[in-house]
Design a protein around this motif. Sequence first.
Motif, PDB file in Angstrom:
ATOM      1  N   LEU A  27      81.852  27.300  90.590  1.00 30.18           N
ATOM      2  CA  LEU A  27      81.651  26.804  89.233  1.00 30.18           C
ATOM      3  C   LEU A  27      82.500  27.636  88.289  1.00 30.18           C
ATOM      4  CD1 LEU A  27      77.805  26.279  89.145  1.00 30.18           C
ATOM      5  CD2 LEU A  27      79.588  24.666  89.732  1.00 30.18           C
ATOM      6  N   THR A  55      73.488  11.971 114.510  1.00 27.25           N
ATOM      7  CA  THR A  55      73.953  10.587 114.593  1.00 27.25           C
ATOM      8  C   THR A  55      75.055  10.358 113.571  1.00 27.25           C
ATOM      9  OG1 THR A  55      72.268   9.938 113.021  1.00 27.25           O
ATOM     10  CG2 THR A  55      71.702   9.758 115.360  1.00 27.25           C
ATOM     11  N   TYR A  68      72.824  30.097  93.501  1.00 26.19           N
ATOM     12  CA  TYR A  68      73.972  30.819  92.946  1.00 26.19           C
ATOM     13  C   TYR A  68      73.658  32.261  92.573  1.00 26.19           C
ATOM     14  CZ  TYR A  68      77.118  26.878  92.858  1.00 26.19           C
ATOM     15  OH  TYR A  68      77.945  25.864  93.239  1.00 26.19           O
ATOM     16  N   GLN A 105      71.901  10.699 105.524  1.00 27.19           N
ATOM     17  CA  GLN A 105      72.421   9.641 106.397  1.00 27.19           C
ATOM     18  C   GLN A 105      72.571  10.135 107.838  1.00 27.19           C
ATOM     19  OE1 GLN A 105      73.181   6.405 105.101  1.00 27.19           O
ATOM     20  NE2 GLN A 105      71.951   7.385 103.513  1.00 27.19           N
ATOM     21  N   LEU A 106      72.419  11.416 108.042  1.00 28.91           N
ATOM     22  CA  LEU A 106      72.552  11.976 109.391  1.00 28.91           C
ATOM     23  C   LEU A 106      71.163  12.233 109.971  1.00 28.91           C
ATOM     24  CD1 LEU A 106      75.328  14.628 108.660  1.00 28.91           C
ATOM     25  CD2 LEU A 106      75.619  12.254 109.364  1.00 28.91           C
ATOM     26  N   ALA A 141      76.730  18.299  92.827  1.00 26.21           N
ATOM     27  CA  ALA A 141      77.244  18.464  94.192  1.00 26.21           C
ATOM     28  C   ALA A 141      76.085  18.497  95.191  1.00 26.21           C
ATOM     29  CB  ALA A 141      78.056  19.752  94.291  1.00 26.21           C
ATOM     30  N   LEU A 142      75.041  19.235  94.846  1.00 29.31           N
ATOM     31  CA  LEU A 142      73.887  19.330  95.756  1.00 29.31           C
ATOM     32  C   LEU A 142      73.230  17.966  95.938  1.00 29.31           C
ATOM     33  CD1 LEU A 142      72.206  22.688  94.659  1.00 29.31           C
ATOM     34  CD2 LEU A 142      73.456  22.242  96.755  1.00 29.31           C
ATOM     35  N   ARG A 143      73.149  17.209  94.822  1.00 28.14           N
ATOM     36  CA  ARG A 143      72.527  15.882  94.910  1.00 28.14           C
ATOM     37  C   ARG A 143      73.319  14.967  95.855  1.00 28.14           C
ATOM     38  NH1 ARG A 143      72.942  11.100  93.216  1.00 28.14           N
ATOM     39  NH2 ARG A 143      74.871  11.477  92.076  1.00 28.14           N
ATOM     40  N   ARG A 183      73.710  13.931 103.512  1.00 29.08           N
ATOM     41  CA  ARG A 183      73.023  14.546 104.647  1.00 29.08           C
ATOM     42  C   ARG A 183      71.868  13.667 105.120  1.00 29.08           C
ATOM     43  NH1 ARG A 183      69.850  15.592 107.571  1.00 29.08           N
ATOM     44  NH2 ARG A 183      68.973  17.566 108.297  1.00 29.08           N
ATOM     45  N   LEU A 189      66.016  20.342  91.644  1.00 26.56           N
ATOM     46  CA  LEU A 189      67.437  20.551  91.948  1.00 26.56           C
ATOM     47  C   LEU A 189      68.021  21.653  91.051  1.00 26.56           C
ATOM     48  CD1 LEU A 189      69.096  19.126  94.034  1.00 26.56           C
ATOM     49  CD2 LEU A 189      69.864  17.509  92.323  1.00 26.56           C
ATOM     50  N   SER A 244      82.908  27.156  85.249  1.00 28.92           N
ATOM     51  CA  SER A 244      82.251  27.352  83.954  1.00 28.92           C
ATOM     52  C   SER A 244      81.207  28.452  84.012  1.00 28.92           C
ATOM     53  CB  SER A 244      81.587  26.053  83.516  1.00 28.92           C
ATOM     54  OG  SER A 244      80.707  25.631  84.519  1.00 28.92           O
ATOM     55  N   GLU A 266      69.601  21.116 105.082  1.00 35.19           N
ATOM     56  CA  GLU A 266      69.286  19.885 104.354  1.00 35.19           C
ATOM     57  C   GLU A 266      70.415  19.437 103.444  1.00 35.19           C
ATOM     58  OE1 GLU A 266      65.591  18.819 102.051  1.00 35.19           O
ATOM     59  OE2 GLU A 266      64.682  19.698 103.836  1.00 35.19           O
ATOM     60  N   PHE A 267      71.309  20.370 103.111  1.00 31.47           N
ATOM     61  CA  PHE A 267      72.407  19.994 102.225  1.00 31.47           C
ATOM     62  C   PHE A 267      73.744  19.946 102.973  1.00 31.47           C
ATOM     63  CE2 PHE A 267      69.075  20.991  99.378  1.00 31.47           C
ATOM     64  CZ  PHE A 267      69.265  20.152  98.305  1.00 31.47           C
ATOM     65  N   GLU A 290      75.534  25.117  82.786  1.00 33.89           N
ATOM     66  CA  GLU A 290      76.586  25.669  83.642  1.00 33.89           C
ATOM     67  C   GLU A 290      76.379  25.317  85.109  1.00 33.89           C
ATOM     68  OE1 GLU A 290      75.740  29.441  81.753  1.00 33.89           O
ATOM     69  OE2 GLU A 290      77.896  29.784  81.662  1.00 33.89           O
ATOM     70  N   TYR A 291      75.168  24.900  85.433  1.00 37.53           N
ATOM     71  CA  TYR A 291      74.876  24.555  86.830  1.00 37.53           C
ATOM     72  C   TYR A 291      74.962  23.048  87.074  1.00 37.53           C
ATOM     73  CZ  TYR A 291      73.226  29.323  87.183  1.00 37.53           C
ATOM     74  OH  TYR A 291      73.156  30.687  87.166  1.00 37.53           O
ATOM     75  N   PRO A 301      79.993  24.791  95.829  1.00 38.78           N
ATOM     76  CA  PRO A 301      81.188  24.610  94.988  1.00 38.78           C
ATOM     77  C   PRO A 301      81.327  25.745  93.983  1.00 38.78           C
ATOM     78  CG  PRO A 301      79.458  23.083  94.354  1.00 38.78           C
ATOM     79  CD  PRO A 301      78.999  23.751  95.598  1.00 38.78           C
ATOM     80  N   ALA A 355      77.418  20.981  87.448  1.00 38.35           N
ATOM     81  CA  ALA A 355      78.327  20.573  88.526  1.00 38.35           C
ATOM     82  C   ALA A 355      77.709  20.892  89.894  1.00 38.35           C
ATOM     83  CB  ALA A 355      79.660  21.289  88.375  1.00 38.35           C
ATOM     84  N   ALA A 356      77.060  22.050  89.969  1.00 39.22           N
ATOM     85  CA  ALA A 356      76.425  22.435  91.241  1.00 39.22           C
ATOM     86  C   ALA A 356      75.294  21.477  91.576  1.00 39.22           C
ATOM     87  CB  ALA A 356      75.891  23.857  91.138  1.00 39.22           C
ATOM     88  N   MET A 357      74.501  21.129  90.543  1.00 39.76           N
ATOM     89  CA  MET A 357      73.387  20.215  90.784  1.00 39.76           C
ATOM     90  C   MET A 357      73.884  18.872  91.276  1.00 39.76           C
ATOM     91  SD  MET A 357      71.177  21.193  87.446  1.00 39.76           S
ATOM     92  CE  MET A 357      70.283  19.671  87.372  1.00 39.76           C
ATOM     93  N   THR A 414      71.291  26.023  82.040  1.00 40.91           N
ATOM     94  CA  THR A 414      71.362  25.049  83.127  1.00 40.91           C
ATOM     95  C   THR A 414      72.613  24.198  83.011  1.00 40.91           C
ATOM     96  OG1 THR A 414      69.971  23.645  81.802  1.00 40.91           O
ATOM     97  CG2 THR A 414      68.907  24.916  83.520  1.00 40.91           C
ATOM     98  N   TRP A 453      75.453  15.884  98.229  1.00 34.45           N
ATOM     99  CA  TRP A 453      75.376  16.391  99.611  1.00 34.45           C
ATOM    100  C   TRP A 453      74.041  16.032 100.247  1.00 34.45           C
ATOM    101  CZ3 TRP A 453      77.539  22.045  98.897  1.00 34.45           C
ATOM    102  CH2 TRP A 453      78.901  21.956  98.622  1.00 34.45           C
ATOM    103  N   HIS A 454      72.990  16.117  99.423  1.00 34.36           N
ATOM    104  CA  HIS A 454      71.670  15.802  99.949  1.00 34.36           C
ATOM    105  C   HIS A 454      71.606  14.340 100.378  1.00 34.36           C
ATOM    106  CE1 HIS A 454      67.112  15.703  99.697  1.00 34.36           C
ATOM    107  NE2 HIS A 454      67.366  16.768 100.428  1.00 34.36           N
ATOM    108  N   GLU A 455      72.213  13.477  99.560  1.00 31.45           N
ATOM    109  CA  GLU A 455      72.229  12.052  99.911  1.00 31.45           C
ATOM    110  C   GLU A 455      73.042  11.816 101.172  1.00 31.45           C
ATOM    111  OE1 GLU A 455      73.367   9.395  96.780  1.00 31.45           O
ATOM    112  OE2 GLU A 455      71.547   9.911  95.685  1.00 31.45           O
ATOM    113  N   ALA A 513      72.874   5.078 110.188  1.00 33.57           N
ATOM    114  CA  ALA A 513      71.737   5.603 109.414  1.00 33.57           C
ATOM    115  C   ALA A 513      70.709   4.525 109.101  1.00 33.57           C
ATOM    116  CB  ALA A 513      72.243   6.248 108.134  1.00 33.57           C
TER     117      ALA A 513
END
Lengths: 246, 178
Positions: free
Chosen positions: B162, B64, B96, A134-135, A124-126, A132, B88, B164, B150-151, A117-118, B160, A120-122, A115, A128-130, B69
């Motif tokens: 990765l 919006t 991935y 806001q929309l 980024a997803l967190r 998103r 997550l 690594s 959702e994302f 290695e993931y 993104p 950075a992805a996690m 995990t 983006w989720h935040e 928001a």
Amino acid sequence: MALRRELAEPHTVGALGVVAPPLILVESPNFDGSLGQLFRCVRDGKVDLAAVSLLPICEAYFEYLMLGGAQSLDEAAAALAALAYLIERKAWGLLPSSEAEPVADDPAELPSPSTHEYRAAMEALRVWHEERSQLHFRAGAEPAETPLDLGGITPVELAAAFERVMRRCSPTPPEPARARRSLSDQMVQALGALQDGWKPLLKLLPDPFTREDAVYWFLALLELIRLGQAKVRLHAEELEFARAKR
Amino acid sequence: MNVVDAVEALLFAADGPLGIEAMAQAIGLTEGQTAQALEVLEARLDERGGLRVIRLAGGYQLCTKPEHAEAIARLLAPRERRLSKSLLEVLAIVAYRQPVTTADVEAVRGVQSDYALRALADRKLVRETGRKHTPGRPMLYGTTEQFLHEFGMNALDDLPRLDSLSPLSFALGSAESA
């Protein structure tokens, strides 16, 4: 070699796991003891397995099974696991060995995913989720909740009735899992109970009842309603069920 | 007919992302003309108004602007949809390495992950995509359009890169699931 078989203490904690294998005794020129001891000695490299015949041990295990000694599946499984280990070790020992042992791969050198290695992805997803969140979008049409005719009862009221019943469940007895009747059997039983007119869910269930009973009864009633064989109504703030006239 | 207004009306009426092709068919224009109209609309909405066009899950949708928001949240009180760290983590692995089995995910995480996968499926972020052709035929999981939505992603390519994440582990993942 002579073999004797006795039953082990039930649920003895042993080296093979929670339950020790049954006391299958091994008597040979090179080893004298139980199957469990043989397993441990071979695992620790204290006994040369090549000098111990496994056939009589397998026969003794078979006899143990056939004569009804295997009252505990855990014990029988532990013995089987020990035998499988011994047979595999012996088979490997009998294979011709090469001149040089190949150097085993160092697990640390292998590109094992983790995990980490993931991370950075996690992250980024967190983010983006935040962002998103806001929309906001136009809400779509409400999906159809239930394909059933519940006669004016809402799914929320059904769920609330189920929740009330679940709160009154007795704790499930700590007995081994047993085969449940099928849902169709449960439906037959429910239909029988619905013969005498409107009844609240709590009156339909046996007393006392477990969570499992409640789930089965509720599912059976839902299926009967779906098939048009049962109906539901709200009476004195309580849901009641009855057999539908066809 | 004002084409830009027509595109705006279509985006307003649709309750999900709308592709250029669908919009072009509805208005009776070419896809190129529709794309141009969309660009004009994007610029117009950026300048004024409380809405904007966003590219999401393979289509376009009206939403919006983020500066409103807080007010919207006060009005609608939307349910908190935050994802726990473990969810997550599982979602990232599925995204991935998809299609993956529960065992694949557990091999990476080192802990049981069936509950997390079920929870993600309940939230429509992952779905069953088929079965792996190995003994037991375990279920394969992949991400959904709802995940992209959702994302705030248009496609999985937006994930993104990765560095690594070794190419070999990707290769192993795809070879296993083939």
